[in-house]
Design a protein around this motif. Structure first.
Motif, PDB file in Angstrom:
ATOM      1  N   GLY A   1     -27.539  -1.046  68.600  1.00  0.00           N
ATOM      2  CA  GLY A   1     -27.437  -1.794  69.852  1.00  0.00           C
ATOM      3  C   GLY A   1     -28.763  -2.361  70.337  1.00  0.00           C
ATOM      4  N   ASP A   2     -29.878  -1.904  69.729  1.00  0.00           N
ATOM      5  CA  ASP A   2     -31.182  -2.507  70.050  1.00  0.00           C
ATOM      6  C   ASP A   2     -31.277  -3.872  69.374  1.00  0.00           C
ATOM      7  OD1 ASP A   2     -31.990  -0.272  71.447  1.00  0.00           O
ATOM      8  OD2 ASP A   2     -33.292   0.525  69.869  1.00  0.00           O
ATOM      9  N   CYS A   3     -32.276  -4.654  69.754  1.00  0.00           N
ATOM     10  CA  CYS A   3     -32.483  -5.957  69.105  1.00  0.00           C
ATOM     11  C   CYS A   3     -33.952  -6.131  68.755  1.00  0.00           C
ATOM     12  CB  CYS A   3     -32.032  -7.085  70.038  1.00  0.00           C
ATOM     13  SG  CYS A   3     -32.108  -8.704  69.242  1.00  0.00           S
ATOM     14  N   LEU A   4     -34.187  -6.334  67.472  1.00  0.00           N
ATOM     15  CA  LEU A   4     -35.529  -6.592  66.938  1.00  0.00           C
ATOM     16  C   LEU A   4     -35.719  -8.105  66.956  1.00  0.00           C
ATOM     17  CD1 LEU A   4     -37.604  -4.640  65.528  1.00  0.00           C
ATOM     18  CD2 LEU A   4     -36.643  -5.395  63.357  1.00  0.00           C
ATOM     19  N   VAL A   5     -36.822  -8.592  67.526  1.00  0.00           N
ATOM     20  CA  VAL A   5     -37.036 -10.041  67.600  1.00  0.00           C
ATOM     21  C   VAL A   5     -38.232 -10.436  66.742  1.00  0.00           C
ATOM     22  CG1 VAL A   5     -37.341 -12.037  69.104  1.00  0.00           C
ATOM     23  CG2 VAL A   5     -36.104 -10.025  69.957  1.00  0.00           C
ATOM     24  N   ILE A   6     -37.972 -11.254  65.722  1.00  0.00           N
ATOM     25  CA  ILE A   6     -39.017 -11.667  64.778  1.00  0.00           C
ATOM     26  C   ILE A   6     -39.412 -13.125  65.020  1.00  0.00           C
ATOM     27  CG2 ILE A   6     -38.315 -10.000  62.997  1.00  0.00           C
ATOM     28  CD1 ILE A   6     -36.738 -12.208  61.604  1.00  0.00           C
ATOM     29  N   ASN A   7     -40.621 -13.477  64.610  1.00  0.00           N
ATOM     30  CA  ASN A   7     -41.099 -14.865  64.699  1.00  0.00           C
ATOM     31  C   ASN A   7     -41.041 -15.455  63.291  1.00  0.00           C
ATOM     32  OD1 ASN A   7     -42.402 -17.289  65.101  1.00  0.00           O
ATOM     33  ND2 ASN A   7     -44.390 -16.404  65.626  1.00  0.00           N
ATOM     34  N   ASP A   8     -40.157 -16.443  63.092  1.00  0.00           N
ATOM     35  CA  ASP A   8     -39.941 -16.967  61.733  1.00  0.00           C
ATOM     36  C   ASP A   8     -40.818 -18.188  61.391  1.00  0.00           C
ATOM     37  OD1 ASP A   8     -38.726 -18.948  63.190  1.00  0.00           O
ATOM     38  OD2 ASP A   8     -36.712 -18.654  62.375  1.00  0.00           O
ATOM     39  N   THR A   9     -41.949 -18.323  62.075  1.00  0.00           N
ATOM     40  CA  THR A   9     -42.867 -19.411  61.742  1.00  0.00           C
ATOM     41  C   THR A   9     -43.455 -19.206  60.345  1.00  0.00           C
ATOM     42  OG1 THR A   9     -44.793 -20.675  62.489  1.00  0.00           O
ATOM     43  CG2 THR A   9     -44.941 -18.299  62.699  1.00  0.00           C
ATOM     44  N   LYS A  10     -43.881 -20.297  59.743  1.00  0.00           N
ATOM     45  CA  LYS A  10     -44.478 -20.234  58.404  1.00  0.00           C
ATOM     46  C   LYS A  10     -45.902 -20.793  58.482  1.00  0.00           C
ATOM     47  CE  LYS A  10     -43.030 -21.147  53.693  1.00  0.00           C
ATOM     48  NZ  LYS A  10     -42.072 -21.851  52.828  1.00  0.00           N
ATOM     49  N   VAL A  11     -46.837 -20.068  57.882  1.00  0.00           N
ATOM     50  CA  VAL A  11     -48.230 -20.529  57.879  1.00  0.00           C
ATOM     51  C   VAL A  11     -48.366 -21.671  56.889  1.00  0.00           C
ATOM     52  CG1 VAL A  11     -50.649 -19.831  57.621  1.00  0.00           C
ATOM     53  CG2 VAL A  11     -48.935 -18.140  58.277  1.00  0.00           C
ATOM     54  N   ILE A  12     -49.029 -22.740  57.318  1.00  0.00           N
ATOM     55  CA  ILE A  12     -49.276 -23.843  56.386  1.00  0.00           C
ATOM     56  C   ILE A  12     -50.672 -23.650  55.786  1.00  0.00           C
ATOM     57  CG2 ILE A  12     -47.729 -25.504  57.507  1.00  0.00           C
ATOM     58  CD1 ILE A  12     -50.198 -26.687  58.907  1.00  0.00           C
TER      59      ILE A  12
ATOM     60  N   LYS B   1     -26.107  -4.990  77.681  1.00  0.00           N
ATOM     61  CA  LYS B   1     -25.430  -3.761  77.255  1.00  0.00           C
ATOM     62  C   LYS B   1     -26.358  -2.550  77.239  1.00  0.00           C
ATOM     63  CE  LYS B   1     -21.803  -5.847  74.425  1.00  0.00           C
ATOM     64  NZ  LYS B   1     -21.425  -6.219  73.042  1.00  0.00           N
ATOM     65  N   GLY B   2     -27.602  -2.740  77.678  1.00  0.00           N
ATOM     66  CA  GLY B   2     -28.530  -1.601  77.766  1.00  0.00           C
ATOM     67  C   GLY B   2     -29.345  -1.339  76.515  1.00  0.00           C
ATOM     68  N   GLY B   3     -29.244  -2.233  75.517  1.00  0.00           N
ATOM     69  CA  GLY B   3     -30.063  -2.077  74.311  1.00  0.00           C
ATOM     70  C   GLY B   3     -31.508  -2.476  74.598  1.00  0.00           C
ATOM     71  N   LYS B   4     -32.431  -1.997  73.762  1.00  0.00           N
ATOM     72  CA  LYS B   4     -33.851  -2.309  73.949  1.00  0.00           C
ATOM     73  C   LYS B   4     -34.227  -3.583  73.185  1.00  0.00           C
ATOM     74  CE  LYS B   4     -34.682   1.353  76.418  1.00  0.00           C
ATOM     75  NZ  LYS B   4     -34.794   1.186  77.865  1.00  0.00           N
ATOM     76  N   ILE B   5     -35.092  -4.388  73.801  1.00  0.00           N
ATOM     77  CA  ILE B   5     -35.627  -5.586  73.129  1.00  0.00           C
ATOM     78  C   ILE B   5     -36.963  -5.199  72.524  1.00  0.00           C
ATOM     79  CG2 ILE B   5     -36.335  -8.007  73.402  1.00  0.00           C
ATOM     80  CD1 ILE B   5     -33.308  -7.461  73.986  1.00  0.00           C
ATOM     81  N   ILE B   6     -37.009  -5.223  71.207  1.00  0.00           N
ATOM     82  CA  ILE B   6     -38.214  -4.804  70.479  1.00  0.00           C
ATOM     83  C   ILE B   6     -38.836  -6.026  69.829  1.00  0.00           C
ATOM     84  CG2 ILE B   6     -39.094  -3.352  68.600  1.00  0.00           C
ATOM     85  CD1 ILE B   6     -36.154  -1.862  69.323  1.00  0.00           C
ATOM     86  N   SER B   7     -40.001  -6.386  70.319  1.00  0.00           N
ATOM     87  CA  SER B   7     -40.675  -7.574  69.810  1.00  0.00           C
ATOM     88  C   SER B   7     -41.508  -7.218  68.580  1.00  0.00           C
ATOM     89  CB  SER B   7     -41.582  -8.133  70.903  1.00  0.00           C
ATOM     90  OG  SER B   7     -42.327  -9.205  70.397  1.00  0.00           O
ATOM     91  N   VAL B   8     -41.345  -8.007  67.511  1.00  0.00           N
ATOM     92  CA  VAL B   8     -42.203  -7.833  66.333  1.00  0.00           C
ATOM     93  C   VAL B   8     -43.385  -8.774  66.530  1.00  0.00           C
ATOM     94  CG1 VAL B   8     -42.394  -8.048  63.832  1.00  0.00           C
ATOM     95  CG2 VAL B   8     -40.270  -7.204  64.849  1.00  0.00           C
ATOM     96  N   GLY B   9     -44.476  -8.197  67.005  1.00  0.00           N
ATOM     97  CA  GLY B   9     -45.701  -8.976  67.171  1.00  0.00           C
ATOM     98  C   GLY B   9     -45.886  -9.579  68.548  1.00  0.00           C
ATOM     99  N   THR B  10     -47.137  -9.884  68.838  1.00  0.00           N
ATOM    100  CA  THR B  10     -47.504 -10.463  70.135  1.00  0.00           C
ATOM    101  C   THR B  10     -47.005 -11.899  70.260  1.00  0.00           C
ATOM    102  OG1 THR B  10     -49.639 -11.121  69.210  1.00  0.00           O
ATOM    103  CG2 THR B  10     -49.561  -9.010  70.366  1.00  0.00           C
ATOM    104  N   THR B  11     -46.806 -12.596  69.115  1.00  0.00           N
ATOM    105  CA  THR B  11     -46.335 -13.996  69.192  1.00  0.00           C
ATOM    106  C   THR B  11     -44.874 -14.046  69.623  1.00  0.00           C
ATOM    107  OG1 THR B  11     -45.753 -14.083  66.833  1.00  0.00           O
ATOM    108  CG2 THR B  11     -47.991 -14.763  67.440  1.00  0.00           C
TER     109      THR B  11
END
Length: 345
Positions: free
Chosen positions: A53-64, A245-255
């Motif tokens: 029920g938690d949500c992991l949030v990733i940044n899908d940018t690509k380094v050029i 729904k009370g799940g935690k938002i877990i950010s992957v990285g400061t971006t």
């Protein structure tokens, strides 16, 4: 609040020069943001701290491959160009070394004329706007001529340039990697999904402004450079539903965190859309949507150590960094990770 409040002493040998063979084998410090309690783990054990029920949030940018080496047309003087921000009409904002050789009107040849750049303007902090001419597809030429823009504290050559990309990198545009994401493997992401944790993505194209040193003593006087972000409709819905729904938002990285906080309303609703953000988060900031953060260990006196101090408290962060140094954790882009959470037993 002073910049010097965020200083810590880091021995040179703790700056990681090479990525580990196995991405998820790096060390993981788990820090309880409420109590300051610390535990030591291996990164792949992060799954034990995530709940259905938690949500992991990733940044899908690509380094050029944004670092280009060229020669000044007419004199053959060597010039290095770092692409920072794409503007319109094949114009990029760039960092040029040495700057004094790049006056307006200067032409620079890359790859023996495969790519030609002309300096068309000089903007803040001496950055140059360069207009490029070429035949074919710019991204393909860049892939051929450019090098990965590794941070200056990494002096080793990167053997495989994909190691400075996350396994989920998708949208071209960053001048630096969202490094907290470098610890994830496809297998680990699968294990996280299987546990019932949602994985959402946002895009923030990382500029070098994130890493620029804070040159003012009063933290509040520092100005961040803006970076472009995108939050898609379905991803905003997934994150908002998790929160509801009370799940935690877990950010992957400061971006990812800066994207989420920039695109949220005061009452914690994430809005879909795109735009530029220059959000600067330091202690005293009230988080609107992010509960927890997976991050690397950051440079002393940087905006990033200020951001993590805003989430976990400056005293807890400085104590954790002191312990990381004593325990010989690996620091910065290719280093180990920290998970800022709560309820650590």
């Amino acid at each position: 609040m002073k910049t010097s409040d965020f200083y810590y002493d880091l021995p040179q040998e703790l700056i990681a020069q090479d990525p580990l063979e196995d991405r998820s084998a790096s060390r993981l410090m788990v820090l309880d943001k409420k109590t300051g309690k610390i535990q030591h783990h291996i990164f792949k054990e992060i799954v034990n701290y995530l709940n259905p029920g938690d949500c992991l949030v990733i940044n899908d940018t690509k380094v050029i491959p944004a670092r280009l080496y060229g020669a000044k047309v007419g004199t053959d003087a060597k010039i290095e160009v770092l692409l920072l921000k794409r503007k319109e009409n094949n114009i990029w904002e760039t960092l040029v070394k040495p700057g004094k050789k790049a006056k307006i009107g200067t032409k620079i040849s890359f790859g023996e004329g495969l790519l030609i750049g002309e300096v068309v303007d000089i903007v803040e902090e001496g950055n140059r706007l360069i207009q490029f001419t070429y035949e074919g597809i710019f991204e393909e030429i860049l892939d051929k001529l450019g090098q990965m823009p590794l941070p200056p504290y990494i002096t080793h050559q990167l053997k495989d340039k994909n190691r400075y990309q996350t396994v989920y990198a998708k949208h071209d545009g960053s001048a630096a990697a969202p490094t907290a994401g470098l610890h994830f493997t496809p297998e680990l992401l699968e294990e996280i999904r299987a546990k019932g944790v949602n994985i959402a993505h946002v895009t923030l194209h990382v500029g070098l402004g994130t890493f620029r040193p804070v040159k003012v003593e009063d933290v509040t006087q520092h100005h961040m450079h803006s970076e472009f972000y995108v939050v898609e409709e379905d991803q905003a819905a997934l994150i908002n539903e998790t929160k509801k729904k009370g799940g935690k938002i877990i950010s992957v990285g400061t971006t990812s965190l800066r994207t989420l906080e920039s695109a949220s309303t005061e009452d914690g609703i994430l809005k879909a859309g795109s735009g530029w953000t220059d959000i600067f988060i330091y202690p005293g900031y009230r988080f609107k949507i992010v509960d927890r953060l997976i991050t690397n260990f950051h440079l002393p006196e940087s905006t990033l150590i200020m951001l993590v101090s805003a989430l976990a408290g400056k005293e807890h962060i400085m104590a954790a960094y002191e312990e990381a140094v004593k325990d010989k954790y690996r620091f910065f882009s290719f280093g180990d990770a920290m998970f800022i959470t709560e309820d650590v037993e």
